[in-house]
Design a protein around this motif. Structure first.
Motif, PDB file in Angstrom:
ATOM      1  N   GLY A 117      -1.756  -4.862  -8.882  1.00 16.72           N
ATOM      2  CA  GLY A 117      -1.180  -3.695  -8.233  1.00 16.72           C
ATOM      3  C   GLY A 117       0.158  -4.114  -7.671  1.00 16.72           C
ATOM      4  N   ALA A 118       0.601  -3.465  -6.626  1.00 15.53           N
ATOM      5  CA  ALA A 118       1.897  -3.799  -6.057  1.00 15.53           C
ATOM      6  C   ALA A 118       1.962  -3.373  -4.605  1.00 15.53           C
ATOM      7  N   MET A 119       2.786  -4.077  -3.872  1.00 15.51           N
ATOM      8  CA  MET A 119       3.027  -3.724  -2.478  1.00 15.51           C
ATOM      9  C   MET A 119       4.100  -2.648  -2.355  1.00 15.51           C
ATOM     10  N   GLN A 120       4.899  -2.499  -3.401  1.00 15.78           N
ATOM     11  CA  GLN A 120       5.944  -1.479  -3.424  1.00 15.78           C
ATOM     12  C   GLN A 120       5.884  -0.751  -4.764  1.00 15.78           C
ATOM     13  N   PRO A 121       6.285   0.525  -4.797  1.00 20.17           N
ATOM     14  CA  PRO A 121       6.208   1.285  -6.051  1.00 20.17           C
ATOM     15  C   PRO A 121       7.137   0.728  -7.121  1.00 20.17           C
ATOM     16  N   ALA A 122       6.745   0.913  -8.366  1.00 20.47           N
ATOM     17  CA  ALA A 122       7.602   0.533  -9.489  1.00 20.47           C
ATOM     18  C   ALA A 122       8.946   1.228  -9.358  1.00 20.47           C
ATOM     19  N   GLY A 123      10.008   0.483  -9.610  1.00 18.98           N
ATOM     20  CA  GLY A 123      11.349   1.031  -9.476  1.00 18.98           C
ATOM     21  C   GLY A 123      12.034   0.652  -8.181  1.00 18.98           C
ATOM     22  N   ARG A 165      -4.783 -10.414   2.631  1.00 18.63           N
ATOM     23  CA  ARG A 165      -4.473 -11.059   3.902  1.00 18.63           C
ATOM     24  C   ARG A 165      -3.217 -10.503   4.564  1.00 18.63           C
ATOM     25  N   SER A 166      -2.473  -9.655   3.881  1.00 23.25           N
ATOM     26  CA  SER A 166      -1.243  -9.118   4.449  1.00 23.25           C
ATOM     27  C   SER A 166      -1.042  -7.681   3.980  1.00 23.25           C
ATOM     28  N   SER A 167      -0.474  -6.858   4.861  1.00 26.42           N
ATOM     29  CA  SER A 167      -0.179  -5.473   4.490  1.00 26.42           C
ATOM     30  C   SER A 167       1.263  -5.301   4.045  1.00 26.42           C
ATOM     31  N   THR A 168       2.033  -6.390   4.033  1.00 28.72           N
ATOM     32  CA  THR A 168       3.451  -6.265   3.685  1.00 28.72           C
ATOM     33  C   THR A 168       3.938  -7.311   2.688  1.00 28.72           C
ATOM     34  N   ASP A 171       2.744 -11.878  -1.486  1.00 28.37           N
ATOM     35  CA  ASP A 171       1.573 -12.730  -1.720  1.00 28.37           C
ATOM     36  C   ASP A 171       0.415 -12.265  -0.841  1.00 28.37           C
ATOM     37  N   ALA A 172       0.130 -10.975  -0.935  1.00 27.28           N
ATOM     38  CA  ALA A 172      -0.859 -10.353  -0.051  1.00 27.28           C
ATOM     39  C   ALA A 172      -2.280 -10.839  -0.301  1.00 27.28           C
ATOM     40  N   PHE A 173      -2.545 -11.360  -1.491  1.00 29.60           N
ATOM     41  CA  PHE A 173      -3.908 -11.766  -1.841  1.00 29.60           C
ATOM     42  C   PHE A 173      -3.995 -13.284  -1.990  1.00 29.60           C
ATOM     43  N   ALA A 174      -5.128 -13.819  -1.561  1.00 32.56           N
ATOM     44  CA  ALA A 174      -5.341 -15.257  -1.669  1.00 32.56           C
ATOM     45  C   ALA A 174      -6.834 -15.546  -1.735  1.00 32.56           C
ATOM     46  N   PRO A 175      -7.215 -16.632  -2.410  1.00 33.50           N
ATOM     47  CA  PRO A 175      -8.618 -17.036  -2.386  1.00 33.50           C
ATOM     48  C   PRO A 175      -9.025 -17.382  -0.961  1.00 33.50           C
TER      49      PRO A 175
END
Length: 327
Positions: A117-123, A165-168, A171-175
């Motif tokens: 997915g993405a933290m910001q929209p495509a474009g 782990r982060s809303s912004t 690298d919001a995801f981590a094991p």
């Protein structure tokens, strides 16, 4: 696993394809055309792909277990139609929950299933949407192990071991660094195969806190098939609250499967360490070891949704099905 040549992109919504609306960013259709245009603009050489929109498109804050089953069915249909890899586009808020659920719903899926997915929209200038999407497709064009995995910010992660782990941050995801020590299941029961459909089962998530009441716990355990109990530390709870313990025991005796995990981000449940933990185990709470919240919910949903008896579920909860409990 050989490199993928025929990828199915399943688009569920999420920030990656959102467009502005009067109320804020909202899911938008027609994303396949935008992918094609950006791929052409960047002159990228990628595996052949098709795109299917799973309707209704969702902000992943609205994701439910019913959508887990819809995604699982769409993956099965794509594989049976000849696709040798799946890329699932998902909103980030509940991405880790869906990744864990799908990993446990399809523990032996024979092709790579990447979720991004993405933290910001495509474009968005210098955003992460296209790097995540095209990075996932490029990963599938190489040797990529089968199974459900998360691809985010250039990192490939086991689907049932990751948390947001982060809303912004990009690298919001981590094991999650939780110990995983459990016996590997020698043979996966046929009822848990990726090709076997599941039914929806209602679950509860109960996080213990100082002063939690027996009536609150009892209410959450009504009309559910299973519950994840988020315990303190190594698996303790208010052992002097007899009414609360009775609520747990009564639920377990009527067939509600209770799975205990730790509230600590790096913790694991060992009920015998403290008497306050042994009290929970005596009520029938099963140790989830070092499973994450997302994996615990996904595993309960998969096992109970397969129609297994509570006793069968309780046994399988203590064993590793697909790497959710051991490396």
């Amino acid at each position: 696993m050989p490199a993928a040549h025929n990828v199915m992109i399943l688009y569920t919504g999420g920030t990656i394809g959102m467009q502005p609306s009067a109320a804020g960013l909202a899911p938008a259709g027609g994303f396949a055309a935008r992918i094609q245009a950006e791929q052409a603009q960047q002159a990228l050489s990628l595996p052949t792909w098709q795109c299917r929109e799973l309707t209704p498109l969702l902000d992943s804050a609205n994701m439910t277990p019913s959508q887990w089953l819809q995604m699982r069915d769409a993956v099965v249909e794509a594989i049976e139609a000849g696709h040798d890899a799946i890329l699932l586009l998902h909103g980030t808020d509940t991405l880790a929950y869906s990744a864990a659920a799908l990993r446990l719903l399809m523990p032996d899926v024979p092709v790579p299933v990447l979720i991004t997915g993405a933290m910001q929209p495509a474009g968005t200038p210098a955003g992460d949407a296209w790097p995540n999407l095209f990075g996932a497709l490029a990963t599938l064009a190489q040797d990529c192990a089968s199974g459900v995995q998360v691809f985010f910010n250039g990192q490939l992660m086991h689907g049932a071991r990751v948390s947001k782990r982060s809303s912004t941050r990009f690298d919001a995801f981590a094991p999650v660094a939780r110990p995983r020590q459990a016996p590997r299941l020698a043979t996966l029961p046929a009822t848990l195969s990726w090709q076997q459909p599941r039914r929806h089962v209602p679950l509860a998530l109960i996080s213990l806190y100082p002063g939690i009441s027996a009536s609150a716990v009892s209410a959450q355990l009504e009309n559910v098939n299973g519950a994840v109990i988020e315990c303190y530390g190594s698996g303790t709870g208010p052992a002097d609250n007899r009414a609360l313990l009775d609520a747990l025991r009564n639920a377990q005796q009527r067939g509600v499967v209770l799975l205990g995990i730790s509230q600590c981000s790096e913790g694991a449940v060992h009920f015998g360490t403290y008497a306050a933990g042994s009290a929970l185990a005596a009520c029938g709470v099963i140790s989830g070891g070092g499973m994450t919240r997302e994996a615990a919910l996904g595993k309960l949903f998969s096992l109970l949704g397969a129609g297994l008896k509570p006793s069968e579920c309780e046994q399988l909860l203590t064993e590793d099905l697909c790497g959710e409990m051991c490396d």
